[in-house]
Design a protein around this motif. Structure first.
Motif, mmCIF file in Angstrom:
data_model
loop_
_atom_site.group_PDB
_atom_site.id
_atom_site.type_symbol
_atom_site.label_atom_id
_atom_site.label_comp_id
_atom_site.label_asym_id
_atom_site.label_seq_id
_atom_site.Cartn_x
_atom_site.Cartn_y
_atom_site.Cartn_z
ATOM 1 N N LEU A 410 36.340 37.098 29.647
ATOM 2 C CA LEU A 410 36.978 37.634 30.314
ATOM 3 C C LEU A 410 37.775 38.734 29.865
ATOM 4 O O LEU A 410 37.349 39.973 30.608
ATOM 5 C CB LEU A 410 38.475 36.641 30.158
ATOM 6 C CG LEU A 410 38.301 35.202 31.063
ATOM 7 C CD1 LEU A 410 39.505 34.180 30.531
ATOM 8 C CD2 LEU A 410 38.415 35.698 32.279
ATOM 9 N N LEU A 411 37.673 38.976 28.380
ATOM 10 C CA LEU A 411 37.923 40.030 27.649
ATOM 11 C C LEU A 411 36.852 41.283 28.056
ATOM 12 O O LEU A 411 36.968 42.671 28.431
ATOM 13 C CB LEU A 411 38.598 39.808 26.477
ATOM 14 C CG LEU A 411 39.260 39.608 25.899
ATOM 15 C CD1 LEU A 411 39.723 39.481 24.604
ATOM 16 C CD2 LEU A 411 40.140 40.477 26.890
ATOM 17 N N GLN A 412 35.537 40.426 28.319
ATOM 18 C CA GLN A 412 34.704 41.589 28.524
ATOM 19 C C GLN A 412 34.491 42.365 30.187
ATOM 20 O O GLN A 412 34.454 43.485 30.428
ATOM 21 C CB GLN A 412 33.011 41.027 28.283
ATOM 22 C CG GLN A 412 32.389 41.228 27.149
ATOM 23 C CD GLN A 412 31.720 40.073 26.671
ATOM 24 O OE1 GLN A 412 30.941 39.271 27.303
ATOM 25 N NE2 GLN A 412 31.186 40.033 25.244
ATOM 26 N N ARG A 413 35.247 41.462 30.676
ATOM 27 C CA ARG A 413 35.362 41.658 32.194
ATOM 28 C C ARG A 413 36.014 43.130 32.062
ATOM 29 O O ARG A 413 36.746 43.644 32.721
ATOM 30 C CB ARG A 413 35.501 40.413 33.207
ATOM 31 C CG ARG A 413 36.179 40.969 34.531
ATOM 32 C CD ARG A 413 36.343 39.341 34.997
ATOM 33 N NE ARG A 413 36.845 39.730 36.954
ATOM 34 C CZ ARG A 413 36.136 38.722 37.932
ATOM 35 N NH1 ARG A 413 36.161 37.606 37.301
ATOM 36 N NH2 ARG A 413 36.171 39.476 38.976
ATOM 37 N N LEU A 414 37.813 42.727 31.638
ATOM 38 C CA LEU A 414 38.472 43.838 31.617
ATOM 39 C C LEU A 414 38.393 44.855 30.964
ATOM 40 O O LEU A 414 38.511 46.015 31.024
ATOM 41 C CB LEU A 414 39.842 43.040 30.918
ATOM 42 C CG LEU A 414 40.634 42.047 30.965
ATOM 43 C CD1 LEU A 414 41.092 41.902 29.997
ATOM 44 C CD2 LEU A 414 40.970 41.752 32.332
ATOM 45 N N GLY A 415 37.079 44.791 29.489
ATOM 46 C CA GLY A 415 36.662 46.418 29.682
ATOM 47 C C GLY A 415 35.766 47.386 30.310
ATOM 48 O O GLY A 415 36.172 48.313 30.065
ATOM 49 N N ASN A 472 39.278 43.793 36.547
ATOM 50 C CA ASN A 472 40.367 44.263 36.380
ATOM 51 C C ASN A 472 41.622 43.066 35.906
ATOM 52 O O ASN A 472 42.082 42.883 35.407
ATOM 53 C CB ASN A 472 40.970 45.745 34.800
ATOM 54 C CG ASN A 472 41.199 46.540 35.889
ATOM 55 O OD1 ASN A 472 41.297 45.793 37.378
ATOM 56 N ND2 ASN A 472 40.821 47.799 35.793
ATOM 57 N N ALA A 473 41.561 43.522 37.978
ATOM 58 C CA ALA A 473 42.951 42.986 38.069
ATOM 59 C C ALA A 473 42.681 41.461 38.104
ATOM 60 O O ALA A 473 43.078 40.582 37.765
ATOM 61 C CB ALA A 473 43.648 43.005 39.708
ATOM 62 N N ILE A 474 41.608 40.961 38.822
ATOM 63 C CA ILE A 474 41.060 39.705 39.250
ATOM 64 C C ILE A 474 40.296 39.385 37.481
ATOM 65 O O ILE A 474 41.030 37.763 37.168
ATOM 66 C CB ILE A 474 39.919 39.232 39.582
ATOM 67 C CG1 ILE A 474 39.910 39.569 41.196
ATOM 68 C CG2 ILE A 474 39.061 38.153 39.843
ATOM 69 C CD1 ILE A 474 38.655 39.868 42.190
ATOM 70 N N GLY A 475 40.199 39.357 36.876
ATOM 71 C CA GLY A 475 40.120 39.431 35.427
ATOM 72 C C GLY A 475 41.191 39.013 34.820
ATOM 73 O O GLY A 475 41.112 37.691 33.812
ATOM 74 N N LEU A 476 42.543 39.828 35.106
ATOM 75 C CA LEU A 476 43.453 40.152 33.770
ATOM 76 C C LEU A 476 44.275 38.336 35.147
ATOM 77 O O LEU A 476 45.139 37.431 33.967
ATOM 78 C CB LEU A 476 44.905 40.557 34.240
ATOM 79 C CG LEU A 476 44.454 41.735 33.337
ATOM 80 C CD1 LEU A 476 44.304 43.255 33.823
ATOM 81 C CD2 LEU A 476 45.007 42.280 32.094
ATOM 82 N N LEU A 477 44.292 37.859 35.647
ATOM 83 C CA LEU A 477 44.800 36.825 36.620
ATOM 84 C C LEU A 477 44.450 35.604 35.877
ATOM 85 O O LEU A 477 45.224 34.533 35.668
ATOM 86 C CB LEU A 477 44.866 36.876 37.989
ATOM 87 C CG LEU A 477 44.824 35.647 38.492
ATOM 88 C CD1 LEU A 477 46.804 35.875 38.386
ATOM 89 C CD2 LEU A 477 44.889 36.012 40.785
#
Length: 591
Positions: A410-415, A472-477
């Motif tokens: 998840l954090l890699q997706r946000l990055g 980042n939006a989908i990853g954050l949710l």
């Protein structure tokens, strides 16, 4: 615990509180009734947000800085109020009933907004090229309608997506696999609604009437609610296992402070914790001990409280699971802080990007002029194209390499999303430098003069922000839902919404401060009513610098974040739930 054959393993119930059969409830057949609402709600929201800055300047005759500030303040409220809605759902009403009441408030706000835009008495009048300022009653009615919408959104946003995720059983391997794709396709439906707003509603508002442009999504919301309630018999409902789930967030720090002088045991297993079977009997999940925020472990020290005369301790120690739940919230708060700058970047789409577009050549052919806000459709289109590609190609490819069901963590997706966003704002800066160059060469000075430069120069920044949002939006949710303590998943989802809200408020603050501090001693203002005679490029350059610095802060925050690890036993099945590692050396993120 005796297994009940055919029933869901996670303890979900139907509308009447009875156990539900896995084969007849939930999964995508239940979510089909939910995604329609999300599409119409997004159409209503973006039908307002994407063109609100133009309504305020053209219909209520506000100046540029005031209109940008008011749009940001309203958008911020829309994304902040879910904190209240989630708390009510987690503590009192549950997700279904909180959504039900809030959706009716939302529709009421849309109806009032339609009235404000439809009736001439609700808008200031113009005569002989001079327009009166909006009266106090007109301003009050319009903004009251807007903030009623924001209040309704506060109860729907954190609960409808979480309610959708509740339709999948984590203890069924097949359903768990389906749930991996849920948030991607949930956001896909919201993109459809946003696309309809930015392509259709924006054009209707500027060419056929603002009342019609607001009335269509109001009717659509009513229709989607009718569809939503048709699915009631097959919905699954999570049972609240704690009366006040947020209480531990206060109790644990207080207990740790009270025990601050005590020595922590070397072995974490000596801390107070129930047996796994005790959790399985109540259907709750046990959270494993982590080394993060070690001070809070003192809340779980055994025999920390002296016994009373009867031999019983007055205040039993907190369990490791309770302590770890508080640690999770603190860890998510750390990640939340580094999402604020990306939210500021996102806030430009419905404000300065739109005003910037109004200065450019918007003609397609000799007679057709596209609304500046319609360029926001490229954000949505890039999302619509990217989500299926991400879900169907990127995830399976990375899953083979990493073994992670999500492909990457998840954090890699946000990055990745944040990096793309930095590139997008850098391009926005370069395009604005180009626009200022054309203005100087062509001697464009008037606020309503069109800069001989196509509006499609802005398209790359919209497209890149759309692609970034897939990450980042989908990853954050998904991140805030997945990492929240079990009983606070609605409240956890509001980390996502509140980050966007605070980002909008911060952008409002930045615009206000820039307006007050620039333009001194005869210098050009960075932002002004006449965008052809200001330095918007300086503002974009400032955003680019802080976005790059924030990327470094995210890198650090992700390196110290520890994912939760849970154990639950339901119907004789012991399941460990945690985020798996992958690509640590590739992206430099510890996960």
């Amino acid at each position: 615990m005796e297994e009940k054959k055919g029933y869901t393993r996670d303890g979900t119930v139907d509308f009447h509180g009875r156990p539900v059969l896995a084969s007849k409830t939930g999964k995508w057949k239940a979510c089909a009734f939910l995604v329609g609402y999300e599409a119409f709600e997004r159409m209503a929201f973006y039908g307002i947000a994407s063109n609100l800055v133009n309504y305020l300047t053209s219909q209520l005759h506000e100046d540029t800085v005031s209109s940008v500030r008011n749009v940001n303040n309203w958008s911020g409220s829309v994304w902040i109020t879910p904190l209240l809605g989630a708390y009510i759902a987690d503590t009192y009403l549950g997700r279904f009933w909180t959504f039900t009441v809030s959706s009716l408030i939302y529709v009421l706000g849309m109806i009032l907004l339609t009235m404000a835009a439809s009736f001439k008495s609700m808008r200031p009048t113009c005569a002989n090229g001079f327009c009166n300022k909006a009266s106090t009653s007109q301003i009050t009615f319009f903004y009251s309608s807007l903030y009623i919408v924001a209040l309704g959104a506060g109860g729907t946003k954190p609960n409808i997506s979480t309610f959708g995720a509740d339709q999948f059983d984590d203890f069924d391997p097949d359903e768990k696999t389906l749930k991996v794709s849920f948030f991607n396709w949930w956001m896909f439906s919201s993109f459809i609604g946003a696309l309809c707003a930015t392509l259709g509603l924006v054009y209707i508002q500027e060419n056929l009437g603002w009342g019609l442009g607001y009335g269509i999504p109001a009717v659509g919301l009513l229709f989607s609610l009718f569809i939503f309630y048709l699915g009631t018999p097959i919905y699954r409902h999570k049972v609240r296992k704690t009366k006040s789930p947020a209480r531990d967030l206060i109790r644990v720090p207080i207990a740790a402070f009270r025990n601050r002088k005590l020595q922590l045991p070397d072995d974490p297993s000596e801390l107070h914790e129930f047996e796994t079977k005790d959790y399985s009997s109540t259907g709750k999940r046990q959270v494993h001990h982590t080394a993060a925020f070690r001070f809070l472990d003192k809340a779980a020290i055994k025999d920390a409280n002296p016994a009373t005369e009867t031999g019983a301790t007055s205040k039993p120690p907190c369990t490791v699971t309770q302590v770890e739940g508080t640690k999770l919230v603190l860890g998510m708060a750390l990640i939340w802080l580094v999402t604020l700058i990306p939210s500021i970047i996102w806030a430009q789409i419905n404000t300065l990007f739109v005003k910037q577009g109004t200065t450019l050549d918007r003609y397609l052919g000799p007679n057709f002029q596209i609304p500046a806000a319609s360029l926001g459709s490229f954000v949505t289109l890039s999302m619509l194209l990217s989500v299926p590609m991400y879900d169907r190609y990127f995830v399976p490819l990375m899953r083979k390499k990493t073994g992670n069901p999500r492909g990457i963590t998840l954090l890699q997706r946000l990055g990745i999303g944040f990096m793309i966003q930095v590139i997008a704002i850098a391009i926005a800066y370069a395009v604005e430098v180009r626009r200022m160059h054309v203005i100087r060469v062509q001697h464009v000075v008037g606020p309503k003069e069109v800069v001989p430069m196509s509006i499609f120069w802005l398209m790359p920044q919209y497209v890149l922000l759309g692609i970034a949002d897939v990450f980042n939006a989908i990853g954050l949710l998904e991140f805030f839902y997945d990492q929240s303590p079990e009983d606070m998943q609605s409240l956890g989802t509001t980390f996502f919404t509140s980050g966007i809200g605070v980002g909008n408020f911060l952008n409002s603050f930045l615009v206000t401060m820039v307006d007050k501090t620039t333009g001194i001693n005869g210098k050009k203002r960075w932002i002004g009513d006449n965008l052809n005679d200001c330095h918007l490029d300086y503002y974009y350059g400032f955003l680019m610098v802080i976005a790059f610095l924030n990327l470094g802060a995210f890198w650090w925050a992700s390196s110290v974040y520890v994912y939760k690890k849970e154990t639950e036993e339901a119907n004789g099945v012991r399941v460990e739930i945690m985020e798996t590692k992958g690509l640590d050396t590739t992206l430099g993120l510890q996960v």
